[in-house]
Design a protein around this motif. Structure first.
Motif, PDB file in Angstrom:
ATOM      1  N   GLU A  60       0.554   3.104  -0.360  1.00 24.56           N
ATOM      2  CA  GLU A  60       0.010   1.840   0.449  1.00 24.56           C
ATOM      3  C   GLU A  60      -1.290   1.698   0.235  1.00 24.56           C
ATOM      4  O   GLU A  60      -1.963   0.504  -0.069  1.00 24.56           O
ATOM      5  CB  GLU A  60       0.536   2.056   1.842  1.00 24.56           C
ATOM      6  CG  GLU A  60       0.152   0.892   2.699  1.00 24.56           C
ATOM      7  CD  GLU A  60       0.630   0.953   4.062  1.00 24.56           C
ATOM      8  OE1 GLU A  60       0.375  -0.047   4.930  1.00 24.56           O
ATOM      9  OE2 GLU A  60       1.179   2.024   4.450  1.00 24.56           O
ATOM     10  N   THR A  69      -2.430   0.471  -3.158  1.00 25.39           N
ATOM     11  CA  THR A  69      -2.307  -0.935  -3.409  1.00 25.39           C
ATOM     12  C   THR A  69      -3.355  -1.705  -2.563  1.00 25.39           C
ATOM     13  O   THR A  69      -4.002  -2.756  -3.190  1.00 25.39           O
ATOM     14  CB  THR A  69      -1.175  -1.211  -2.951  1.00 25.39           C
ATOM     15  OG1 THR A  69      -0.003  -0.595  -3.467  1.00 25.39           O
ATOM     16  CG2 THR A  69      -0.723  -2.919  -2.879  1.00 25.39           C
ATOM     17  N   TYR A 119       4.633  -2.418  -2.306  1.00 27.29           N
ATOM     18  CA  TYR A 119       3.888  -1.245  -2.941  1.00 27.29           C
ATOM     19  C   TYR A 119       5.214  -0.352  -3.192  1.00 27.29           C
ATOM     20  O   TYR A 119       5.847  -0.431  -2.392  1.00 27.29           O
ATOM     21  CB  TYR A 119       3.065  -0.821  -2.214  1.00 27.29           C
ATOM     22  CG  TYR A 119       3.082  -0.412  -0.794  1.00 27.29           C
ATOM     23  CD1 TYR A 119       3.593   0.877  -0.505  1.00 27.29           C
ATOM     24  CD2 TYR A 119       2.772  -1.444   0.250  1.00 27.29           C
ATOM     25  CE1 TYR A 119       3.948   1.088   0.878  1.00 27.29           C
ATOM     26  CE2 TYR A 119       3.332  -1.096   1.530  1.00 27.29           C
ATOM     27  CZ  TYR A 119       3.773   0.095   1.802  1.00 27.29           C
ATOM     28  OH  TYR A 119       3.988   0.484   3.168  1.00 27.29           O
TER      29      TYR A 119
END
Length: 92
Positions: free
Chosen positions: A20, A23, A88
């Motif tokens: 996460e 991303t 993601y």
């Protein structure tokens, strides 16, 4: 903006998985490279600005905070939706 510096700062400040956070870092680098924040707000995007604005967001993971901030920028200036995190992968 330095991607490694942003990654470290986000890891220290906010919850979220590595995938996460990576991303969000990619989206932030793309946003910084676009020059849009500098054009709209008169200052280039920095690690400190990202962390500060994400800290203002309601509780949530790093991607939720990023999307909250980008939503606010989109309302104020338009054109930020493309930089939001939609998904993601947890694989890596």
């Amino acid at each position: 903006m330095d991607a490694d510096e942003l990654d470290r700062a986000l890891a220290e400040a906010f919850a979220g998985s590595d995938a996460e956070r990576r991303t969000v870092v990619r989206q932030a680098i793309d946003l910084a490279d676009s020059g849009k924040v500098g054009t709209d707000r008169g200052e280039p995007l920095t690690v400190g600005e990202v962390v500060s604005n994400l800290a203002d967001a309601p509780d949530g993971s790093v991607a939720s905070r990023w999307n909250w901030w980008l939503g606010a920028l989109d309302v104020a200036y338009g054109g930020y939706e493309a930089f939001q995190v939609r998904r993601y992968s947890e694989e890596r």
